[in-house]
Design a protein around this motif. Structure first.
Motif, PDB file in Angstrom:
ATOM      1  N   THR A   2       0.828  -1.200   0.000  1.00 36.97           N
ATOM      2  CA  THR A   2       0.000   0.000   0.000  1.00 36.97           C
ATOM      3  C   THR A   2       0.863   1.251   0.000  1.00 36.97           C
ATOM      4  OG1 THR A   2      -0.098   0.040   2.410  1.00 36.97           O
ATOM      5  CG2 THR A   2      -1.837  -1.177   1.261  1.00 36.97           C
ATOM      6  N   ASP A   3       0.290   2.339  -0.465  1.00 35.23           N
ATOM      7  CA  ASP A   3       1.004   3.610  -0.464  1.00 35.23           C
ATOM      8  C   ASP A   3       1.156   4.120   0.961  1.00 35.23           C
ATOM      9  OD1 ASP A   3       1.243   3.725  -3.231  1.00 35.23           O
ATOM     10  OD2 ASP A   3      -0.688   4.741  -3.469  1.00 35.23           O
ATOM     11  N   PRO A   4       2.271   4.779   1.262  1.00 32.72           N
ATOM     12  CA  PRO A   4       2.449   5.327   2.603  1.00 32.72           C
ATOM     13  C   PRO A   4       1.393   6.392   2.893  1.00 32.72           C
ATOM     14  CG  PRO A   4       4.446   5.624   1.271  1.00 32.72           C
ATOM     15  CD  PRO A   4       3.401   5.037   0.394  1.00 32.72           C
ATOM     16  N   VAL A   5       1.005   6.495   4.151  1.00 34.91           N
ATOM     17  CA  VAL A   5       0.053   7.519   4.588  1.00 34.91           C
ATOM     18  C   VAL A   5       0.859   8.642   5.223  1.00 34.91           C
ATOM     19  CG1 VAL A   5      -1.898   8.028   6.082  1.00 34.91           C
ATOM     20  CG2 VAL A   5      -1.737   5.792   4.955  1.00 34.91           C
ATOM     21  N   PHE A   6       0.903   9.792   4.542  1.00 37.16           N
ATOM     22  CA  PHE A   6       1.688  10.922   5.020  1.00 37.16           C
ATOM     23  C   PHE A   6       0.863  11.808   5.936  1.00 37.16           C
ATOM     24  CE2 PHE A   6       4.218   9.578   1.480  1.00 37.16           C
ATOM     25  CZ  PHE A   6       5.513   9.863   1.869  1.00 37.16           C
ATOM     26  N   ALA A  22       5.778   9.804   6.816  1.00 35.37           N
ATOM     27  CA  ALA A  22       4.968   8.575   6.760  1.00 35.37           C
ATOM     28  C   ALA A  22       5.774   7.441   7.378  1.00 35.37           C
ATOM     29  CB  ALA A  22       4.603   8.231   5.325  1.00 35.37           C
ATOM     30  N   ASP A  23       5.099   6.620   8.150  1.00 33.91           N
ATOM     31  CA  ASP A  23       5.734   5.428   8.700  1.00 33.91           C
ATOM     32  C   ASP A  23       5.791   4.365   7.621  1.00 33.91           C
ATOM     33  OD1 ASP A  23       5.953   6.574  11.261  1.00 33.91           O
ATOM     34  OD2 ASP A  23       3.904   5.972  11.745  1.00 33.91           O
ATOM     35  N   LEU A  24       6.951   3.767   7.464  1.00 34.17           N
ATOM     36  CA  LEU A  24       7.136   2.658   6.538  1.00 34.17           C
ATOM     37  C   LEU A  24       7.367   1.384   7.350  1.00 34.17           C
ATOM     38  CD1 LEU A  24       9.614   4.340   4.021  1.00 34.17           C
ATOM     39  CD2 LEU A  24       7.115   4.187   3.853  1.00 34.17           C
ATOM     40  N   HIS A  25       7.306   0.261   6.692  1.00 37.08           N
ATOM     41  CA  HIS A  25       7.514  -1.019   7.379  1.00 37.08           C
ATOM     42  C   HIS A  25       8.870  -1.051   8.084  1.00 37.08           C
ATOM     43  CE1 HIS A  25       7.218  -5.229   8.296  1.00 37.08           C
ATOM     44  NE2 HIS A  25       8.335  -5.474   7.629  1.00 37.08           N
ATOM     45  N   ASP A  32       7.820  16.780   0.527  1.00 34.19           N
ATOM     46  CA  ASP A  32       7.438  18.189   0.535  1.00 34.19           C
ATOM     47  C   ASP A  32       5.927  18.260   0.345  1.00 34.19           C
ATOM     48  OD1 ASP A  32       6.936  20.877   0.027  1.00 34.19           O
ATOM     49  OD2 ASP A  32       8.458  21.056  -1.535  1.00 34.19           O
ATOM     50  N   SER A  33       5.213  18.815   1.313  1.00 39.63           N
ATOM     51  CA  SER A  33       3.751  18.857   1.211  1.00 39.63           C
ATOM     52  C   SER A  33       3.270  19.764   0.085  1.00 39.63           C
ATOM     53  CB  SER A  33       3.122  19.291   2.536  1.00 39.63           C
ATOM     54  OG  SER A  33       3.490  20.616   2.836  1.00 39.63           O
ATOM     55  N   GLN A  34       4.103  20.698  -0.351  1.00 36.73           N
ATOM     56  CA  GLN A  34       3.723  21.576  -1.446  1.00 36.73           C
ATOM     57  C   GLN A  34       3.868  20.885  -2.807  1.00 36.73           C
ATOM     58  OE1 GLN A  34       2.413  24.688  -0.846  1.00 36.73           O
ATOM     59  NE2 GLN A  34       2.515  24.021   1.275  1.00 36.73           N
ATOM     60  N   ASN A  35       4.669  19.811  -2.845  1.00 34.00           N
ATOM     61  CA  ASN A  35       4.922  19.078  -4.088  1.00 34.00           C
ATOM     62  C   ASN A  35       4.879  17.572  -3.835  1.00 34.00           C
ATOM     63  OD1 ASN A  35       5.692  21.404  -5.886  1.00 34.00           O
ATOM     64  ND2 ASN A  35       7.152  21.677  -4.234  1.00 34.00           N
ATOM     65  N   PRO A  36       3.755  17.036  -3.391  1.00 28.68           N
ATOM     66  CA  PRO A  36       3.706  15.620  -3.016  1.00 28.68           C
ATOM     67  C   PRO A  36       3.918  14.642  -4.173  1.00 28.68           C
ATOM     68  CG  PRO A  36       1.512  16.572  -2.976  1.00 28.68           C
ATOM     69  CD  PRO A  36       2.474  17.704  -3.192  1.00 28.68           C
ATOM     70  N   THR A  37       3.697  15.082  -5.392  1.00 31.72           N
ATOM     71  CA  THR A  37       3.881  14.182  -6.533  1.00 31.72           C
ATOM     72  C   THR A  37       5.349  14.057  -6.948  1.00 31.72           C
ATOM     73  OG1 THR A  37       3.431  15.970  -8.102  1.00 31.72           O
ATOM     74  CG2 THR A  37       1.564  14.600  -7.421  1.00 31.72           C
ATOM     75  N   ASN A  38       6.223  14.826  -6.318  1.00 32.90           N
ATOM     76  CA  ASN A  38       7.652  14.753  -6.632  1.00 32.90           C
ATOM     77  C   ASN A  38       8.337  13.583  -5.949  1.00 32.90           C
ATOM     78  OD1 ASN A  38       7.501  16.960  -8.270  1.00 32.90           O
ATOM     79  ND2 ASN A  38       8.489  18.375  -6.869  1.00 32.90           N
ATOM     80  N   GLY A  39       7.595  12.771  -5.228  1.00 36.08           N
ATOM     81  CA  GLY A  39       8.181  11.600  -4.585  1.00 36.08           C
ATOM     82  C   GLY A  39       8.513  11.868  -3.125  1.00 36.08           C
ATOM     83  N   ASN A  40       9.230  10.913  -2.542  1.00 38.71           N
ATOM     84  CA  ASN A  40       9.588  11.042  -1.135  1.00 38.71           C
ATOM     85  C   ASN A  40      10.994  10.517  -0.920  1.00 38.71           C
ATOM     86  OD1 ASN A  40       9.456   8.098  -0.230  1.00 38.71           O
ATOM     87  ND2 ASN A  40       7.432   8.378  -1.131  1.00 38.71           N
ATOM     88  N   LEU A  41      11.511  10.801   0.247  1.00 34.81           N
ATOM     89  CA  LEU A  41      12.850  10.388   0.624  1.00 34.81           C
ATOM     90  C   LEU A  41      12.736   9.400   1.778  1.00 34.81           C
ATOM     91  CD1 LEU A  41      15.889  10.825   0.209  1.00 34.81           C
ATOM     92  CD2 LEU A  41      15.751  12.726   1.820  1.00 34.81           C
TER      93      LEU A  41
END
Length: 59
Positions: A2-6, A22-25, A32-41
């Motif tokens: 599932t997608d992470p819940v931020f 977001a918590d991951l396994h 960046d909340s202003q650019n959420p489609t840019n991915g995550n780190l």
């Protein structure tokens, strides 16, 4: 998988500089909340724990 819940960081203000986490396994992800489609780190648990420890010491 599932997608992470931020969620917005409690330290983010009402302005433009917002971070979401977001918590991951096996760690945590930031984006960046202003650019959420840019991915995550993503960070493994050990690195995230070390970051939080360092940030708490600086505060």
């Amino acid at each position: 998988m599932t997608d992470p819940v931020f969620r917005k960081s409690s330290y983010s203000g009402a302005g433009e500089n917002c971070v979401e986490v977001a918590d991951l396994h096996r760690g945590t992800a930031l984006r960046d909340s202003q650019n959420p489609t840019n991915g995550n780190l993503p960070f493994p648990i050990a690195e995230w724990t070390a970051f939080l420890h360092s940030a708490r010491e600086q505060h």
